[in-house]
Scaffold this active site. Structure first.
Site, PDB file in Angstrom:
ATOM      1  CD1 TRP A  44      -3.645   3.205  -1.709  1.00  0.00           C
ATOM      2  CD2 TRP A  44      -5.849   2.861  -2.668  1.00  0.00           C
ATOM      3  NE1 TRP A  44      -4.108   4.466  -2.534  1.00  0.00           N
ATOM      4  CE2 TRP A  44      -5.100   4.517  -2.742  1.00  0.00           C
ATOM      5  CE3 TRP A  44      -6.855   3.019  -3.224  1.00  0.00           C
ATOM      6  CZ2 TRP A  44      -6.101   5.369  -3.414  1.00  0.00           C
ATOM      7  CZ3 TRP A  44      -7.809   3.922  -3.759  1.00  0.00           C
ATOM      8  CH2 TRP A  44      -7.163   5.015  -3.892  1.00  0.00           C
ATOM      9  CG  ASP A  45      -3.001  -3.135   1.802  1.00  0.00           C
ATOM     10  OD1 ASP A  45      -3.023  -4.192   0.792  1.00  0.00           O
ATOM     11  OD2 ASP A  45      -2.055  -2.890   2.588  1.00  0.00           O
ATOM     12  CB  ILE A  46      -9.213  -0.814   3.571  1.00  0.00           C
ATOM     13  CG1 ILE A  46      -8.290  -0.996   4.756  1.00  0.00           C
ATOM     14  CG2 ILE A  46     -10.562  -1.132   3.927  1.00  0.00           C
ATOM     15  CD1 ILE A  46      -8.274   0.254   5.644  1.00  0.00           C
ATOM     16  CG  ASP A  50      -2.024   1.050   1.177  1.00  0.00           C
ATOM     17  OD1 ASP A  50      -1.720   2.085   1.389  1.00  0.00           O
ATOM     18  OD2 ASP A  50      -3.099   0.745   0.907  1.00  0.00           O
ATOM     19  N   GLY A  86      -9.310  -5.802  -0.166  1.00  0.00           N
ATOM     20  CA  GLY A  86      -9.715  -6.895   0.707  1.00  0.00           C
ATOM     21  C   GLY A  86     -11.351  -7.028   0.794  1.00  0.00           C
TER      22      GLY A  86
END
Lengths: 407, 407
Positions: A164-166, A135, A169
């Site tokens: 962005w990870d969130i 990220d 996911g």
């Protein structure tokens, strides 16, 4: 007692850090049986900060709630075979695999599919070509750091939140459900891929910022402090030196703010000076500095409590800034909200843990359930999913292929 | 040609701004028929920035791609009846409704369900109690603004990116698919609720920051610039005054960075001074300032091109900071990546538009399709979904209940 909207679905997860673990947890908190396998001793994220004095990762404990855990020596052929067997185990509700490990070699989709033709596999990567990224290297490329923070510096401000990870996911969870739906209807499995940078860059496009730049209308180098892009909203300091954010995004929000603060008396003057119509987003955005200047004394002369009373009465869109510690006292984390409940994590203590933000009127919301200890479910998983006998499991232990619970 | 993994699914969307439109678009870009209804003349987000000189919202165009649009007078009883009829229209693939409008009165779930018992409805709100909130008032409450930005100011830095809206939008898509799956298996519909602040606060918990604060280990008031929380990673300026981010999160990333920059010669010294082990996350985080100080000259003495050549050769995790405009030239937006393609939006021009970040090996990835004009599909929707005859549609026009395409 409810077992959740996804009860009966089983997903094998091979993951580390945020996106893939969050995707799995999103499904686990809706009732799916999510089995995370890890290298014996823990994966790359097993010690990720924040950690306790005793070295327990609150990050790992946070992103693996409601899952089951098995420890396997992933460097051994026998361990890799075991993972393959879990991923491709028969049963209508299984045959789903979520991973951000490299989907090649022993985790190649074609190879796994040879054992189970209808395998649904979600493989997350850094970039579209399979190369890696985190990220904190993707966000600098998006353009947001150059428009974040106060205008007195042109240094980029990177994000602390792995946004962005969130996003990836949660999208992975949707992708897996879409793939499983297709399989239910057609019998066909498939490999579903998504990358962290694709999610980020697509969103720069979705929000219109990329198109604006493409049309030559946004250099992307103007920092605007806490001003809300494209309309009016910004931060103020109160008499007791607290910070608040106020927003006039919709017409209703704007008129509430204007009326509550007495700004209405100055609007005609601002409109004339700036040559704008404050009843439009564009007008408010163009005149944002002037509006903020007019509002500044109103906040500076009142305490947070006084500000709160007046703004709440007028239903202004606003919020006090809070620290993580102050958030703990927020009424939205109280027992009035079924999202959080105090849960004990072994070796750490009891603290507020969130359930799924999704609440289902008929299927219910499952209460928050702590993350497993590493390898907490090694034996039961091998028994239940692979039907291994006790002596077979014993041999795997003896050979160092698996490990049981580690506190 | 593929029609997408969700082909045949129909969703009615009543929405504005980011979360609900993004949720709908996520499903539309996977092939669902997503019908967004709007007040005649456009909803609250129809003019949201960024806008073109001609007043077209690139934001609206970005968040409504691949959908169909119908304009209805939502203030009239006849218009509200029409929406109800769309939401509850029969058919196995319909009966799904995604909204962030207040789910009461004419949009009350129980009322709609009376017309279609198995309705799956996703209702997004600001707070758990149904009260309103926007990303820019939720983010201040999370704690992140007080740990974002350079340490020379203790003013909070609010997010420019509506990260919580994005998280909620993607989660809403997953929630709807979970609800539809349950209906397919049991025949039961339900109301699915989620709030913006719940998503945000849950994530503060998921990342371990809330637990850390609850255990009294994090005041949440320390700003750390662009330092990566909990390990080593930060920004540097090159000889040609470009900014780069480097990351040593995993052991492999750390050794690559250390070896590429010659830092390895200083590590023993840093370890001794700081009393830490740089092979651990905690050690690197504690010594972050000292590491950065040692690395600073290495970057300051090299141009971005020189830095890139050395770091890429050693597979260091790093990235140059880019503006929105510079992102347009990123290789990951080139035709090598099927995510983006140039698409014309009427009245605006042709610019790169993203498809779904999810790619399905069997169902494919649908190419980017532009947002509709407001009311572009009014007639065909009423004909196809409700089976209205031409004269019935004509009467609705005559009575001002509906409107056709608006450029």
């Amino acid at each position: 007692m409810t077992t959740g909207v996804l009860a009966g679905m089983r997903i094998i997860e091979g993951s580390a850090f945020v996106a893939a673990p969050l995707g799995g947890m999103t499904l686990a908190q809706m009732g799916a049986d999510v089995i995370r396998f890890d290298q014996i001793g823990g994966g790359l994220d097993y010690h990720r900060w924040p950690v306790t004095d005793g070295g327990h990762s609150l990050f790992w404990a946070g992103l693996n709630k409601s899952k089951r855990s098995i420890q396997i020596d992933l460097r051994s052929d026998a361990g890799r075979e075991l993972v393959g067997a879990l991923v491709t185990a028969p049963g209508d509700d299984g045959g789903m695999f979520l991973t951000n490990f490299p989907a090649r070699g022993w985790l190649d989709y074609a190879r796994l599919r040879a054992e189970r033709a209808d395998l649904v596999m979600v493989a997350l990567t850094g970039n579209f070509d399979g190369s890696s990224e985190v990220d904190y290297t993707v966000n600098p490329a998006t353009g947001f750091p150059y428009v974040t923070g106060a205008g007195d510096s042109d240094d980029p401000v990177n994000s602390v939140l792995p946004a962005w990870d969130i996003a990836l996911g949660n999208l992975a969870a949707a992708g897996l459900l879409a793939g499983e739906r297709h399989r239910t209807r057609t019998g066909e499995g498939q490999l579903i891929t998504a990358s962290l940078s694709d999610v980020a860059f697509a969103m720069v496009g979705n929000l219109g910022r990329l198109g604006h730049a493409a049309l030559g209308r946004d250099s992307g180098t103007v920092k605007d402090g806490n001003h809300l892009y494209g309309t009016f909203g910004t931060s103020f300091r109160t008499l007791d030196r607290r910070h608040v954010m106020v927003v006039g995004l919709t017409g209703r929000q704007w008129s509430a703010l204007r009326d509550a603060t007495g700004l209405i008396d100055r609007c005609a003057e601002i409109e004339q000076e700036a040559g704008v119509d404050l009843d439009t987003d564009t007008g408010r955005y163009v005149a944002r500095e002037r509006i903020a200047e007019c509002l500044c004394p109103w906040f500076a002369q009142r305490t947070l409590d006084e500000v709160a009373e007046i703004l709440d009465k007028r239903q202004v869109a606003w919020a006090p800034y809070q620290t993580f510690a102050e958030l703990l006292g927020d009424r939205r984390l109280s027992s009035a909200n079924s999202l959080f409940s105090p849960v004990e994590h072994p070796g750490v203590g009891t603290y507020p843990m969130p359930a799924s933000p999704l609440d289902f009127s008929e299927s219910g919301r499952l209460p928050a359930r702590r993350a497993p200890l590493l390898g907490e479910h090694t034996d039961e998983i091998l028994t239940e999913v692979l039907g291994l006998a006790d002596h077979e499991i014993g041999t795997l232990y003896d050979n160092g292929v698996i490990a049981g619970p580690t506190a």
